[in-house]
Structure formats: C-alpha cells, structure tokens
Design a protein around this motif. Structure first.
Motif, PDB file in Angstrom:
ATOM      1  N   ALA A  38       0.859  -1.099   0.135  1.00  0.00           N
ATOM      2  CA  ALA A  38       0.042   0.010  -0.107  1.00  0.00           C
ATOM      3  C   ALA A  38       0.996   1.163   0.222  1.00  0.00           C
ATOM      4  CB  ALA A  38      -0.993   0.012   1.207  1.00  0.00           C
ATOM      5  N   HIS A  39       2.058   1.257   0.925  1.00  0.00           N
ATOM      6  CA  HIS A  39       2.753   2.572   0.622  1.00  0.00           C
ATOM      7  C   HIS A  39       3.281   2.723  -0.631  1.00  0.00           C
ATOM      8  CE1 HIS A  39       6.702   4.635   1.491  1.00  0.00           C
ATOM      9  NE2 HIS A  39       5.960   5.019   2.032  1.00  0.00           N
ATOM     10  N   ALA A  40       3.860   1.742  -1.386  1.00  0.00           N
ATOM     11  CA  ALA A  40       4.423   1.822  -2.629  1.00  0.00           C
ATOM     12  C   ALA A  40       3.564   2.174  -3.550  1.00  0.00           C
ATOM     13  CB  ALA A  40       5.347   0.508  -2.917  1.00  0.00           C
ATOM     14  N   LEU A  41       2.251   1.990  -3.463  1.00  0.00           N
ATOM     15  CA  LEU A  41       1.257   2.366  -4.366  1.00  0.00           C
ATOM     16  C   LEU A  41       0.839   3.840  -3.929  1.00  0.00           C
ATOM     17  CD1 LEU A  41      -1.549  -0.479  -4.217  1.00  0.00           C
ATOM     18  CD2 LEU A  41       0.090   0.087  -6.019  1.00  0.00           C
ATOM     19  N   THR A  42       0.786   4.435  -3.144  1.00  0.00           N
ATOM     20  CA  THR A  42       0.602   5.813  -2.857  1.00  0.00           C
ATOM     21  C   THR A  42       1.764   6.556  -2.784  1.00  0.00           C
ATOM     22  OG1 THR A  42       0.743   5.287  -0.346  1.00  0.00           O
ATOM     23  CG2 THR A  42      -1.393   5.054  -1.259  1.00  0.00           C
ATOM     24  N   SER A  43       3.069   6.018  -3.016  1.00  0.00           N
ATOM     25  CA  SER A  43       4.131   6.735  -2.736  1.00  0.00           C
ATOM     26  C   SER A  43       4.497   7.404  -4.331  1.00  0.00           C
ATOM     27  CB  SER A  43       5.292   5.922  -2.441  1.00  0.00           C
ATOM     28  OG  SER A  43       6.731   6.641  -2.739  1.00  0.00           O
ATOM     29  N   ASP A  59      12.980  -2.070 -10.386  1.00  0.00           N
ATOM     30  CA  ASP A  59      13.803  -3.047 -10.504  1.00  0.00           C
ATOM     31  C   ASP A  59      13.004  -4.462 -10.503  1.00  0.00           C
ATOM     32  OD1 ASP A  59      13.308  -3.760  -7.865  1.00  0.00           O
ATOM     33  OD2 ASP A  59      15.481  -3.040  -7.183  1.00  0.00           O
ATOM     34  N   ASP A  60      13.858  -5.630 -10.539  1.00  0.00           N
ATOM     35  CA  ASP A  60      12.762  -6.756 -10.845  1.00  0.00           C
ATOM     36  C   ASP A  60      12.198  -6.991  -9.461  1.00  0.00           C
ATOM     37  OD1 ASP A  60      13.900  -7.163 -13.306  1.00  0.00           O
ATOM     38  OD2 ASP A  60      15.627  -8.628 -12.623  1.00  0.00           O
ATOM     39  N   ARG A  61      12.506  -6.816  -8.270  1.00  0.00           N
ATOM     40  CA  ARG A  61      12.117  -7.179  -7.080  1.00  0.00           C
ATOM     41  C   ARG A  61      10.646  -6.276  -7.015  1.00  0.00           C
ATOM     42  NH1 ARG A  61      15.317  -5.047  -2.555  1.00  0.00           N
ATOM     43  NH2 ARG A  61      14.678  -3.162  -3.430  1.00  0.00           N
ATOM     44  N   ASP A  62      10.764  -4.982  -7.459  1.00  0.00           N
ATOM     45  CA  ASP A  62       9.603  -4.255  -7.392  1.00  0.00           C
ATOM     46  C   ASP A  62       8.516  -4.706  -8.784  1.00  0.00           C
ATOM     47  OD1 ASP A  62      10.608  -2.441  -5.633  1.00  0.00           O
ATOM     48  OD2 ASP A  62      11.614  -1.272  -7.424  1.00  0.00           O
ATOM     49  N   ILE A  63       9.093  -5.249  -9.495  1.00  0.00           N
ATOM     50  CA  ILE A  63       8.157  -5.953 -10.682  1.00  0.00           C
ATOM     51  C   ILE A  63       7.127  -7.174 -10.108  1.00  0.00           C
ATOM     52  CG2 ILE A  63       8.000  -7.151 -12.843  1.00  0.00           C
ATOM     53  CD1 ILE A  63       8.529  -4.396 -13.437  1.00  0.00           C
ATOM     54  N   PHE A  64       8.027  -7.789  -9.412  1.00  0.00           N
ATOM     55  CA  PHE A  64       7.303  -9.058  -8.789  1.00  0.00           C
ATOM     56  C   PHE A  64       6.317  -8.639  -7.587  1.00  0.00           C
ATOM     57  CE2 PHE A  64      10.922 -11.489 -10.078  1.00  0.00           C
ATOM     58  CZ  PHE A  64      10.204 -12.309 -10.975  1.00  0.00           C
ATOM     59  N   LEU A  97       4.766  -5.678  -7.921  1.00  0.00           N
ATOM     60  CA  LEU A  97       3.647  -5.040  -8.794  1.00  0.00           C
ATOM     61  C   LEU A  97       2.645  -6.081  -9.162  1.00  0.00           C
ATOM     62  CD1 LEU A  97       5.409  -2.316 -10.727  1.00  0.00           C
ATOM     63  CD2 LEU A  97       3.794  -1.958  -8.942  1.00  0.00           C
ATOM     64  N   ILE A  98       3.492  -7.257  -9.634  1.00  0.00           N
ATOM     65  CA  ILE A  98       2.523  -8.632 -10.170  1.00  0.00           C
ATOM     66  C   ILE A  98       1.688  -9.060  -8.763  1.00  0.00           C
ATOM     67  CG2 ILE A  98       2.759 -11.005 -10.837  1.00  0.00           C
ATOM     68  CD1 ILE A  98       5.372 -10.030 -12.592  1.00  0.00           C
ATOM     69  N   SER A  99       2.402  -9.206  -7.707  1.00  0.00           N
ATOM     70  CA  SER A  99       1.437  -9.707  -6.605  1.00  0.00           C
ATOM     71  C   SER A  99       0.444  -8.956  -6.312  1.00  0.00           C
ATOM     72  CB  SER A  99       2.601  -9.797  -5.535  1.00  0.00           C
ATOM     73  OG  SER A  99       1.937 -10.098  -4.344  1.00  0.00           O
ATOM     74  N   THR A 100       0.735  -7.318  -6.357  1.00  0.00           N
ATOM     75  CA  THR A 100      -0.472  -6.637  -6.081  1.00  0.00           C
ATOM     76  C   THR A 100      -1.779  -6.885  -6.954  1.00  0.00           C
ATOM     77  OG1 THR A 100       1.051  -4.887  -4.927  1.00  0.00           O
ATOM     78  CG2 THR A 100      -0.960  -4.182  -5.883  1.00  0.00           C
ATOM     79  N   VAL A 101      -1.272  -6.685  -8.171  1.00  0.00           N
ATOM     80  CA  VAL A 101      -2.124  -7.000  -9.392  1.00  0.00           C
ATOM     81  C   VAL A 101      -2.964  -8.283  -8.985  1.00  0.00           C
ATOM     82  CG1 VAL A 101      -2.432  -7.770 -11.844  1.00  0.00           C
ATOM     83  CG2 VAL A 101      -1.138  -5.768 -11.080  1.00  0.00           C
ATOM     84  N   ARG A 102      -2.413  -9.456  -8.743  1.00  0.00           N
ATOM     85  CA  ARG A 102      -3.009 -10.665  -8.682  1.00  0.00           C
ATOM     86  C   ARG A 102      -3.996 -10.678  -7.527  1.00  0.00           C
ATOM     87  NH1 ARG A 102       2.167 -14.453  -9.818  1.00  0.00           N
ATOM     88  NH2 ARG A 102       1.949 -14.587 -12.019  1.00  0.00           N
ATOM     89  N   GLU A 103      -3.553  -9.836  -6.156  1.00  0.00           N
ATOM     90  CA  GLU A 103      -4.262  -9.801  -4.915  1.00  0.00           C
ATOM     91  C   GLU A 103      -5.397  -8.881  -5.114  1.00  0.00           C
ATOM     92  OE1 GLU A 103      -1.629  -8.634  -1.816  1.00  0.00           O
ATOM     93  OE2 GLU A 103      -0.376 -10.493  -2.245  1.00  0.00           O
ATOM     94  N   LEU A 109      -2.699   0.821 -11.768  1.00  0.00           N
ATOM     95  CA  LEU A 109      -0.932   0.736 -11.515  1.00  0.00           C
ATOM     96  C   LEU A 109      -0.416   1.155 -12.854  1.00  0.00           C
ATOM     97  CD1 LEU A 109      -0.237  -2.516  -9.528  1.00  0.00           C
ATOM     98  CD2 LEU A 109      -0.164  -0.239  -9.065  1.00  0.00           C
ATOM     99  N   GLU A 110      -1.037   0.719 -13.999  1.00  0.00           N
ATOM    100  CA  GLU A 110      -0.133   1.296 -15.185  1.00  0.00           C
ATOM    101  C   GLU A 110      -0.583   3.000 -15.581  1.00  0.00           C
ATOM    102  OE1 GLU A 110      -1.944  -0.884 -18.284  1.00  0.00           O
ATOM    103  OE2 GLU A 110      -0.687  -2.387 -18.457  1.00  0.00           O
TER     104      GLU A 110
END
Length: 141
Positions: A2-7, A16-21, A23-29, A80-81
């Motif tokens: 949630a912090h990264a989404l609103t930041s 980076d790759d960790r952030d992509i994963f 984002l993918i997790s956030t989209v799935r949830e 997110l996009e």
C-alpha cells in the motif's frame, strides 16, 4: 505494498525486478478500494474519468466504495499502469500542474486528441509512455 502504491516512488525509472514481482503480486491480489481512493485523490482525474479509464460504471464504483471491495486483477493492473505513466509525466514535466495541462491539451503528435483520452487502454497508455520518453529526451514529433 500500500505504501509503494501511494508513494511518488512508483515510477518506471526506479523499478527493479523485485519491484516488478511486487507489482505482479499486487495485481493478482487486487487493489483495495481504499488504496485506489488514495491514488485517485492524488490524481487530477474525476471519478467519472476513472470510471471511463477502467470501463466500469460510476454506479459500480459507488458499490465498490460502499462494500469496500477489491478491484479484480485487470482493473488493478490498469490502475497501476495509469499511476506509473502519471508519475512519469510529472517527472518529465517537472511538476504536476504542467503535466496536468499537457494531459488536457490537444496534441498533434498524438493525432490531435487530448493525451488523457488515451488512458482507457493499455495501448494508449503505452503511446503516452513513449511520447513522454521522446519529450524527456528532446525528440519532439
């Protein structure tokens, strides 16, 4: 997440790759309506415009709000996009007011339409991202 989404840190150049994963997790949830509300409040777009971008009726939005629902993966990804391209635009233009004005002005390079009219499809968002990259690098069409 949630912090990264609103930041304002949610930006293409900082992912980076960790952030992509993440984002993918956030989209799935799915994005909770409360997180969406935080994002929407920081954007210049009305509920009606968000409704159009996500292809959801305003009545459905009201139901999501009332029931504190979570957006499905397709809608979450689009949120997110739009957030990413918006943050990129603010970065390229130097401030929110300048980018908001650009979003509202008819653009010859984009076929004479307002850039924000492209936010209702992934292809349109890609066009905006490409145009912002050209502007950032001084390649004006």
């Amino acid at each position: 997440m949630a912090h990264a989404l609103t930041s304002k840190a949610l930006n293409y150049s900082l992912i980076d790759d960790r952030d992509i994963f993440m984002l993918i997790s956030t989209v799935r949830e799915g994005i909770k309506y409360t997180s969406f509300q935080t994002i929407a409040n920081k954007s210049p777009f009305s509920l009606s415009e968000w409704s159009n971008f996500l292809h959801l009726s305003e009545r459905t939005f009201q139901r999501y709000k009332k029931e504190k629902r979570t957006f499905d993966p397709l809608h979450s990804e689009k949120i997110l996009e739009i957030t990413l391209v918006y943050n990129k635009g603010v970065e390229v233009f130097g401030d929110q007011a300048n980018f908001d004005a650009w979003l509202e002005a008819k653009n010859i390079a984009l076929g004479g339409i307002k850039p924000k009219e492209l936010l209702d499809s992934t292809f349109g968002i890609g066009m905006l991202r490409d145009e912002l990259t050209r502007i950032e690098h001084g390649v004006l069409a």
